[in-house]
Design an enzyme around this catalytic site. Structure first.
Site, PDB file in Angstrom:
ATOM      1  N   PHE A  22      -1.125  -2.224   5.843  1.00 57.96           N
ATOM      2  CA  PHE A  22      -0.927  -2.530   4.621  1.00 57.96           C
ATOM      3  C   PHE A  22      -0.144  -4.074   4.321  1.00 57.96           C
ATOM      4  O   PHE A  22       0.766  -4.264   3.537  1.00 57.96           O
ATOM      5  CB  PHE A  22      -0.077  -1.731   3.726  1.00 57.96           C
ATOM      6  CG  PHE A  22      -0.116  -0.271   4.215  1.00 57.96           C
ATOM      7  CD1 PHE A  22      -1.539   0.341   3.648  1.00 57.96           C
ATOM      8  CD2 PHE A  22       0.770   0.667   4.731  1.00 57.96           C
ATOM      9  CE1 PHE A  22      -1.884   1.371   4.199  1.00 57.96           C
ATOM     10  CE2 PHE A  22       0.314   1.811   4.867  1.00 57.96           C
ATOM     11  CZ  PHE A  22      -0.779   2.492   4.646  1.00 57.96           C
ATOM     12  N   HIS A  23      -0.387  -5.078   5.134  1.00 60.09           N
ATOM     13  CA  HIS A  23       0.182  -6.336   5.300  1.00 60.09           C
ATOM     14  C   HIS A  23      -0.962  -7.526   4.987  1.00 60.09           C
ATOM     15  O   HIS A  23      -0.879  -8.419   5.986  1.00 60.09           O
ATOM     16  CB  HIS A  23       0.716  -6.517   6.639  1.00 60.09           C
ATOM     17  CG  HIS A  23       1.880  -5.395   6.883  1.00 60.09           C
ATOM     18  ND1 HIS A  23       2.105  -5.163   8.034  1.00 60.09           N
ATOM     19  CD2 HIS A  23       2.540  -4.589   5.961  1.00 60.09           C
ATOM     20  CE1 HIS A  23       3.172  -4.092   8.033  1.00 60.09           C
ATOM     21  NE2 HIS A  23       3.388  -3.830   6.822  1.00 60.09           N
TER      22      HIS A  23
END
Length: 558
Positions: free
Chosen positions: A471-472
């Site tokens: 999730f980056h």
């Protein structure tokens, strides 16, 4: 909301950066700001309970629930990408972990020609944004910022076993991953306060939302930018089903994140000309870098069945365990509900040429088939590892000219030999860690990758079949100096080729930072706010000087 309502600034996206901008750009009491957010207010109770991350992961009211295109490098799989769709954005649904990245990340940005983005330049903003009582008096930490940062108060025997095993493997114990050196093993600090999530909305919007000069527009979908000549002057939106136009006297700041900021730019005619014309979109500015340079941390999760019933799985599998957890949280704001999923962290090096950590672990005292999924019906824990600085880059592209269509995401994980080698070495290190006492005493069975994965080729195959985002996403509107053909914004975050338009979110990162991106996104919002105000003050001074010169010339002529 009235059509053609006008503000000084329009900020698009109420996520980690956008909330900061809304606060800082209105704190002078004079500048008016409209903060535009497609999602609702952050009233869902699971947002505020730290372990509620598992509940918001799949909630389509709070989450865009994107997926990548079929990834050729990942066995043709489409990979789920959750992104926040609520006040606070991803800071309202994330894992709460506080990591800044390495000093070398930011010095690397400056070394690429981005003046003002070296470590010494960004550290004051990291200090400004936080209140961190655990490190009171430490010159690297702040004591009176909006974002409260907390330490995990209770030691867990499984995390302690990981720490002791890591030390036996040569990794030092650390109390602070954001200290002078990132390398080490220990407990993460979290964006919590008194057992509740401290999102960017809670830290920055709550103190600002009563200001008369701030208007927060939720359930408002940005449709496109409006230009007069080459200046961005307004934002077209759909607000609760009705079309409207929000005008900006001074400018528009895009803070919609690494997926939707480039999407909105391309919908508005700013991006790769060939891609835009293929969709029948007029080209305002041919910027080939828009939507390129997409970087993300690939998560590889090793799952273990534990020899002892000491995991969060065990507490969640029984009504008595759930009751104890609920009572401890309700009465004392403590226990597993107040912590979240990943308590332990580890940063170390596995590639021969790395001078600083190149992998990161998120260590969870539970196990599930995927992050945020249903826990297994046995005692379990997870060692999740990712490469910190991937070389592989992907793209964001438009699926169609319709703003409501999800963009095409191509992550392109494991596309380079370095990334493939790092994935294999990271998995090998994780296995070595799990086989080292005292952690080895807690391992009853490796469920994934499993004993059938024996060779490096087997481990790479496992990475391709089971790897997922952590999730980056970042880098899709990267900043760069004049002459950098792939740069979308300059070092002051102004979009090239147009006026009155800035980008301030993780999409401006030239390279992905070494760790979780929430706190760096907040830092970007803080720094962007100062630069935007400075630019406007300088512009006002120049305009005032021109006015005075014109008046003198007029008087002389008369």
């Amino acid at each position: 909301m009235h059509i053609d309502r006008e503000f000084d600034y329009v900020v698009v996206g109420a996520g980690s950066s956008g909330c900061v901008l809304a606060n800082r750009l209105t704190e002078d009491g004079r500048s008016t700001v409209a903060l535009v957010e497609a999602g609702p207010r952050d009233t869902n109770p699971w947002i505020h309970v730290p372990i509620g991350y598992g509940k918001t992961m799949w909630n389509d009211r709070l989450n865009w629930r994107f997926s990548t295109q079929a990834e050729p490098t990942m066995n043709g799989r489409s990979i789920y990408w959750p992104r926040g769709k609520v006040l606070g954005g991803c800071s309202s649904i994330n894992g709460l972990i506080v990591i800044r990245g390495q000093q070398e990340d930011y010095d690397g940005w400056a070394g690429r020609g981005n003046e003002g983005w070296g470590w010494d330049d960004v550290l004051p903003y990291f200090r400004k944004l936080e209140t961190n009582t655990r490190f009171a008096g430490d010159p690297l930490h702040g004591q009176d910022g909006p974002l409260h940062v907390s330490s995990i108060p209770r030691r867990h025997e499984l995390i302690e076993a990981v720490c002791d095993a890591a030390q036996a493997c040569g990794v030092p114990r650390t109390d602070d991953f954001n200290g002078a050196s990132q390398e080490g093993v220990g407990y993460y600090q979290l964006t919590t306060r008194n057992g509740l999530r401290m999102s960017a909305a809670k830290a920055y919007l709550r103190p600002a939302e009563r200001r008369a000069n701030l208007t927060i527009l939720t359930q408002t979908q940005a449709m496109g930018l409006v230009f007069e000549g080459r200046r961005a002057t307004a934002l077209s939106v759909v607000h609760k089903g009705a079309s409207a136009t929000i005008r900006a006297r001074r400018g528009i700041v895009l803070a919609a994140g690494a997926v939707q900021t480039p999407q909105l730019l391309m919908l508005s005619g700013i991006g790769p000309a060939a891609h835009l014309t293929s969709l029948g979109l007029p080209v305002v500015a041919d910027l080939p870098g828009v939507g390129g340079n997409l970087q993300d941390h690939l998560q590889l999760r090793l799952l273990y069945r534990c020899t002892r019933p000491v995991t969060t799985n065990d507490q969640l599998r029984s009504w008595s365990g759930k009751l104890r957890m609920g009572l401890e949280y309700a009465l004392f704001r403590g226990g597993p509900l107040a912590i979240g999923i990943n308590q332990g962290g580890l940063f170390t090096r596995v590639l021969p040429g790395s001078r600083t950590p190149d992998i990161q672990f998120h260590i969870a005292t539970l196990s599930a088939d995927m992050a945020g999924g249903q826990v297994h019906d046995y005692p379990g824990f997870t060692l999740s590892v990712c490469q910190l600085r991937p070389e592989s880059t992907g793209t964001i592209r438009l699926a169609s000219p319709d703003p409501t269509d999800a963009p095409l995401i191509r992550a392109n994980y494991l596309a380079t030999e370095t990334d493939r080698r790092c994935a294999v070495e990271a998995l090998n290190f994780a296995r070595r860690l799990a086989a080292t006492e005292p952690l080895a005493g807690y391992v009853a069975e490796e469920k994934l990758p499993g004993p059938e994965a024996r060779t490096d080729a087997d481990l790479l195959a496992f990475a391709r079949q089971y790897g997922a985002t952590i999730f980056h996403p970042a880098g899709t509107c990267r900043m760069g100096p004049q002459g950098d053909a792939g740069a979308v914004v300059d070092a002051r975050l102004r979009v090239r080729g147009v006026d009155g338009l800035w980008v301030a979110d993780c999409s401006i990162m030239p390279t992905l930072v070494s760790g979780n991106t929430n706190v760096p996104a907040i830092m970007i919002g803080e720094k962007a706010s100062d630069m935007i105000r400075d630019d406007m003050n300088n512009e006002n001074k120049i305009n005032a000087g021109r006015t005075r010169k014109w008046q003198r010339e007029l008087q002389t002529a008369n």
